[in-house]
Design a protein around this motif. Sequence first.
Motif, PDB file in Angstrom:
ATOM      1  N   GLU A 181     -29.981   2.991  82.736  1.00 43.09           N
ATOM      2  CA  GLU A 181     -30.657   1.494  82.208  1.00 43.09           C
ATOM      3  C   GLU A 181     -32.555   1.954  82.297  1.00 43.09           C
ATOM      4  O   GLU A 181     -32.898   1.517  82.315  1.00 43.09           O
ATOM      5  CB  GLU A 181     -30.992   1.061  83.510  1.00 43.09           C
ATOM      6  CG  GLU A 181     -28.950   0.290  83.402  1.00 43.09           C
ATOM      7  CD  GLU A 181     -28.138  -0.261  82.130  1.00 43.09           C
ATOM      8  OE1 GLU A 181     -29.072  -1.036  81.061  1.00 43.09           O
ATOM      9  OE2 GLU A 181     -27.049   0.430  81.859  1.00 43.09           O
ATOM     10  N   GLY A 182     -32.868   3.281  82.591  1.00 42.99           N
ATOM     11  CA  GLY A 182     -34.379   3.615  82.705  1.00 42.99           C
ATOM     12  C   GLY A 182     -34.877   3.173  81.233  1.00 42.99           C
ATOM     13  O   GLY A 182     -34.102   3.678  80.047  1.00 42.99           O
ATOM     14  N   PRO A 183     -36.240   3.834  81.274  1.00 39.88           N
ATOM     15  CA  PRO A 183     -37.115   3.921  80.395  1.00 39.88           C
ATOM     16  C   PRO A 183     -36.992   5.272  79.293  1.00 39.88           C
ATOM     17  O   PRO A 183     -37.840   4.636  78.371  1.00 39.88           O
ATOM     18  CB  PRO A 183     -38.686   3.186  80.830  1.00 39.88           C
ATOM     19  CG  PRO A 183     -38.597   3.628  82.213  1.00 39.88           C
ATOM     20  CD  PRO A 183     -37.186   3.730  82.596  1.00 39.88           C
ATOM     21  N   PHE A 184     -36.394   5.781  79.921  1.00 34.36           N
ATOM     22  CA  PHE A 184     -36.376   6.960  79.191  1.00 34.36           C
ATOM     23  C   PHE A 184     -35.357   7.906  78.547  1.00 34.36           C
ATOM     24  O   PHE A 184     -34.178   7.802  78.989  1.00 34.36           O
ATOM     25  CB  PHE A 184     -37.029   8.166  80.826  1.00 34.36           C
ATOM     26  CG  PHE A 184     -38.022   8.207  81.138  1.00 34.36           C
ATOM     27  CD1 PHE A 184     -39.311   8.955  80.748  1.00 34.36           C
ATOM     28  CD2 PHE A 184     -38.355   7.915  82.557  1.00 34.36           C
ATOM     29  CE1 PHE A 184     -40.536   7.344  81.517  1.00 34.36           C
ATOM     30  CE2 PHE A 184     -39.142   7.375  83.519  1.00 34.36           C
ATOM     31  CZ  PHE A 184     -40.322   7.056  82.189  1.00 34.36           C
ATOM     32  N   LEU A 185     -35.312   8.895  77.345  1.00 33.77           N
ATOM     33  CA  LEU A 185     -34.896   9.652  77.220  1.00 33.77           C
ATOM     34  C   LEU A 185     -35.297  10.422  76.308  1.00 33.77           C
ATOM     35  O   LEU A 185     -36.662  11.091  76.422  1.00 33.77           O
ATOM     36  CB  LEU A 185     -34.125   8.987  75.328  1.00 33.77           C
ATOM     37  CG  LEU A 185     -33.269   7.518  74.924  1.00 33.77           C
ATOM     38  CD1 LEU A 185     -33.835   7.308  74.142  1.00 33.77           C
ATOM     39  CD2 LEU A 185     -32.801   7.624  75.441  1.00 33.77           C
ATOM     40  N   LEU A 186     -34.076  11.856  76.518  1.00 35.03           N
ATOM     41  CA  LEU A 186     -35.325  12.872  75.804  1.00 35.03           C
ATOM     42  C   LEU A 186     -35.257  13.608  74.125  1.00 35.03           C
ATOM     43  O   LEU A 186     -34.444  12.537  73.585  1.00 35.03           O
ATOM     44  CB  LEU A 186     -33.461  14.187  76.118  1.00 35.03           C
ATOM     45  CG  LEU A 186     -34.285  15.982  76.101  1.00 35.03           C
ATOM     46  CD1 LEU A 186     -35.084  16.279  76.482  1.00 35.03           C
ATOM     47  CD2 LEU A 186     -32.784  16.590  75.715  1.00 35.03           C
ATOM     48  N   SER A 187     -36.495  13.909  74.172  1.00 36.85           N
ATOM     49  CA  SER A 187     -36.678  13.806  72.975  1.00 36.85           C
ATOM     50  C   SER A 187     -35.803  14.531  71.794  1.00 36.85           C
ATOM     51  O   SER A 187     -36.034  15.706  72.379  1.00 36.85           O
ATOM     52  CB  SER A 187     -38.983  13.673  72.893  1.00 36.85           C
ATOM     53  OG  SER A 187     -38.788  14.139  71.792  1.00 36.85           O
ATOM     54  N   ALA A 188     -35.085  14.299  71.106  1.00 37.23           N
ATOM     55  CA  ALA A 188     -34.904  15.286  69.974  1.00 37.23           C
ATOM     56  C   ALA A 188     -35.748  16.096  69.137  1.00 37.23           C
ATOM     57  O   ALA A 188     -35.275  16.862  68.845  1.00 37.23           O
ATOM     58  CB  ALA A 188     -33.767  14.297  69.787  1.00 37.23           C
ATOM     59  N   MET A 189     -36.674  15.547  68.633  1.00 43.78           N
ATOM     60  CA  MET A 189     -37.102  15.549  67.256  1.00 43.78           C
ATOM     61  C   MET A 189     -38.269  16.856  68.589  1.00 43.78           C
ATOM     62  O   MET A 189     -38.949  17.389  67.626  1.00 43.78           O
ATOM     63  CB  MET A 189     -38.123  14.688  66.592  1.00 43.78           C
ATOM     64  CG  MET A 189     -37.704  13.770  65.915  1.00 43.78           C
ATOM     65  SD  MET A 189     -36.164  14.346  65.031  1.00 43.78           S
ATOM     66  CE  MET A 189     -36.883  14.476  63.760  1.00 43.78           C
ATOM     67  N   ARG A 190     -38.998  16.553  69.555  1.00 46.56           N
ATOM     68  CA  ARG A 190     -40.123  17.392  70.168  1.00 46.56           C
ATOM     69  C   ARG A 190     -39.284  18.674  70.184  1.00 46.56           C
ATOM     70  O   ARG A 190     -40.214  19.406  71.573  1.00 46.56           O
ATOM     71  CB  ARG A 190     -41.135  16.465  71.292  1.00 46.56           C
ATOM     72  CG  ARG A 190     -41.420  15.110  70.395  1.00 46.56           C
ATOM     73  CD  ARG A 190     -42.506  16.124  69.566  1.00 46.56           C
ATOM     74  NE  ARG A 190     -43.662  15.332  70.829  1.00 46.56           N
ATOM     75  CZ  ARG A 190     -44.582  16.648  70.709  1.00 46.56           C
ATOM     76  NH1 ARG A 190     -44.133  18.150  70.813  1.00 46.56           N
ATOM     77  NH2 ARG A 190     -45.174  16.648  72.030  1.00 46.56           N
ATOM     78  N   ASN A 191     -38.420  18.313  71.553  1.00 46.87           N
ATOM     79  CA  ASN A 191     -37.494  19.308  72.007  1.00 46.87           C
ATOM     80  C   ASN A 191     -36.577  20.392  71.265  1.00 46.87           C
ATOM     81  O   ASN A 191     -36.114  20.017  69.874  1.00 46.87           O
ATOM     82  CB  ASN A 191     -36.408  19.140  73.163  1.00 46.87           C
ATOM     83  CG  ASN A 191     -37.598  17.852  73.862  1.00 46.87           C
ATOM     84  OD1 ASN A 191     -38.585  19.096  74.646  1.00 46.87           O
ATOM     85  ND2 ASN A 191     -37.043  16.769  74.650  1.00 46.87           N
TER      86      ASN A 191
END
Length: 751
Positions: A161-171
Amino acid sequence: MAIPSQLLPYLLAAAAAFLILPAIAEQRGLEEQQQQQQAVVARPRCQDMCGNISIPFPFGMGKPRCFLPGFEVICNTSSSGRPRLFLAYNESGPVQVVSALNHRFTARNVTASFVMKNAVELMDISVAHNEARAYRAVSSACSTNSTHFRAKFQYTNLGDEGPFLLSAMRNVLIGVGSNVESMMMTSTGETGNEMKAYMPSCLSNLMGKLKYATDGNGTCSGLGCCQAALPLNVTEFGVSFMPRLNLLWQTNPCFYGMLVEKSWYNFSVHDLYGRELLYPRGVPVVLEFAIRNLGSCPPEGQQKPQGYACISGNSTCVNTTRGDDYVCKCLEHYDGNPYIIGGCLDIDECKLPDSYPCWNGGICSNRLEGYDCPCKSGMNGKTGHCVENFPLPAKVIVGLAACIVVLVVMVMARQLLTLKRFYEQNGGPVLKGVKNIKIYRRKEMKQITNNYNRVIGEGNFGKVYMGTLENKQQVAIKRSIKVDKNMKAEFTGEVIVQSEMRHKNIARLLGCCLELDVPMLVYEYVSRGSLYDALFGLRRVHIIPVDMRLQIAVGSAEGLTYMHSAGESTIRHGDVKSANILLDENFCPKVSDFGTSRLLAGGKSEKTERVVGDMSYIDPIYMDQGIVTQKSDVYSFGVVLIELITRRPATYSNKRNYVTSFVEAYLDKRVRNLIDNDITSEVDIKLLEMVSGVAMECVKLNPEERLDMKQVEHRLLEIIGQGVQNGQGRNYQADLGPAPDDVALLKSWGE
C-alpha cells in the motif's frame, strides 16, 4: 554659484552612482530572492536537509504536516560520520531483512544463522524524476570447501500500500561469479527464508576456466558476470542463487548477486577473487514513488479533489502504469518541486548552454517559458544563422567566383574523361546493345542508393547496397570485383549471360553502372535475405516446416536446372551455397550471385588454375584437379540439402568431415539422428530421410555417378507428392537402405 571645472568629473560620477547603484541592488535582490525561492524544497518550518542530502516534500520528518502518508523519513545522527537518511521503519514495509545461512550440497540441508530487520537507507531524492536512490546490500554465497558454502541475502519489502516501486527501467539484476545463477525473488515462504517465487535470472559460467572471463569494457556478457532485465510493479524483492558447485572455490570462493542501478556496476575480473562481501555499504538501487490511494489525475477543467498533491503553479499531473496513482511534474521550461506552493520556477536556460544552446550563433536571452538567441549588433539572422550585415567587397567575390568556375570546369572535364575511360574499360560499347539490361549513369546510382548510405551485405566480393528506382521498386546494388583489361571480355560475357536469364527462381539482373573503376550490378531486391540467414544467421526463422524446406529445395533446383539448360551454351553457377539462395516474402527461393558463373564449351568441362567458391560447399574434384562441370553445382547443391535436413551449417576441413559424417550416418541407417531436432512428426522425418537419399546422390565423389539438376528436381517433386499423400492419411514405404554404389561411395570418402 559656478562649479569649479576640476570637480565636475567627480560630481558626474557621483550622480551616475546615485542612479545606477539602486538598480544594481534591485537586480541583486531579485537574484537572491530567486535563489531563495529555488532553495525551498520543503514546507515551512520543516527540516529539509539530512547532512548533505536534500529532503524535498512530499518527503519529510517530524510533524505529520511535513510529509505525506508513506513518505516519512528519519535522519540518523547518532552513528559515527555524517548523518544518514532512512525511510521510516514499518513491519509491513518499507523494511529490509538481512539473513544468513549455511548450505551443504550433499545433504541438501540449510541452516539459518541469523535474521535481522532494518530500515531502508536513502542516498538521494529527486522530485523532478519522482525517484529515490537507496542503498541495498549485495547477496553473496562463499564456499568454505567443495560442498559447503555460507550465504547472505537481503530481502526488501516496500509495502503493497506504500508509494514506492522498484524501478524496472532504471535497475538491473547482476550476477558475478565463476558458476553463478542469480535470481530475483519476489516473496518468501511461510517458514524461515525459504524462497517461494522467482522472476528474472541470469547465468555466468566459466566452465572451471578463469581465463574465459571477459574484462573488456566492464559489461556483463555471461562470462564472469551476467545481467537480466526486471519486471514492472514490484514492491517485494531480493536476490538469491540456484545452488551450483563452485569448481574454483579455492581461488574464487564467492558468488555475488545484486539489484543495482543500471550502468553503475562495471565488471572487473578482480571481483571474482573477493573473499568478503562486495561493497559493504551497499549498491544504489532506484525506487520510483507516486501519490497513492487518492485516485488518478482529475480531468482537465474539473475541480481538484481534496488532498490533491500537485499544488505548485506551472505543474501538471501524470498518471502512472499502476492506474490508481499519479506523479507531479513541473511544466516544460520550469524546474523545482511541484508538490509545494510556488515550487516550479522558470528555468534560466542561458545558465545551461549545454542543454539549451544557441545554434544560430546568437547571444542567449532568457524569458518566461523559454529563451531567445538574438544576433549580435551588426549581424542578422535572416538565413537562420547570424551573419555580418556587410559582405566582403564585390570584387573579391567576383575573383573567387571566377577561380571556382575555372576549377569546376577543369574538374568536370577530367571527371568526364575518367567516366568515359571506365565505361569503355568495363565493356560499355558492347553492353549498350544488350536487351533487358539498363546501363545507369554514376549520378543515377547516387540517387538510387541515396548516396550509398545503406549497406545490406558485405564480404570478399565487395558490398551490396539497398536502392530504390524511380518506379519505387527496391533493388540491390552489388559493387563487384575490380575489372581490368584482361577481365573485360569475361565480365562482359557474364553480364550478357545473366541478362538472358528470366526465371522465377533466379535473382534477376536489371542493369549495371560502368562509369566507375569498379562496375556495379543492379539486381531485384529479395526481402528475406538468404537461406543461410533463415537457417543460421541474424534473420533465423525459429521453426521452418518440412513442406517449406521442400519448396525451397525444389525452387532452388528449378533455378539451377534452368541455368544449366538455358541458352546455346550451358552454364554452371560455380558457387552454389545457402548464402547465395535468396528468399522473398513468401519464402520463394531465388538463386543469386553469379560472380563465378562461366560458359562451358559444349556443356562438358573446363579446367582452371583458379579455384573460386566457398570451400565448405566446393566439389572435391574441382578443388583437387581444377576441373569444373555442371556436376560441380550438383555436389554443392547436395551440401545445401544437408543443411536443410540437419539445420547445421556446412563447415570445411581437409577430410571433409561435414559430408563424410552425413554419408556414414545415411549408410548406417541412422540419418534421422542428424535431422533437425525441431522436426518431430514421423511423417516429416521420413520425408527428410528421402531427401537425404537425394543428397547422397548429389555428393558422390565420381561426377559421372551424380544426378543432374533436372533429375534432382524430379526426385524432390516426387518426395513432395509423397508428403501430400501422407497428409491425406495414406502411408508410403521408402527404402532407406544403402545401394551397392552408396557403399562404394562411403569407402571412397574414407580413403
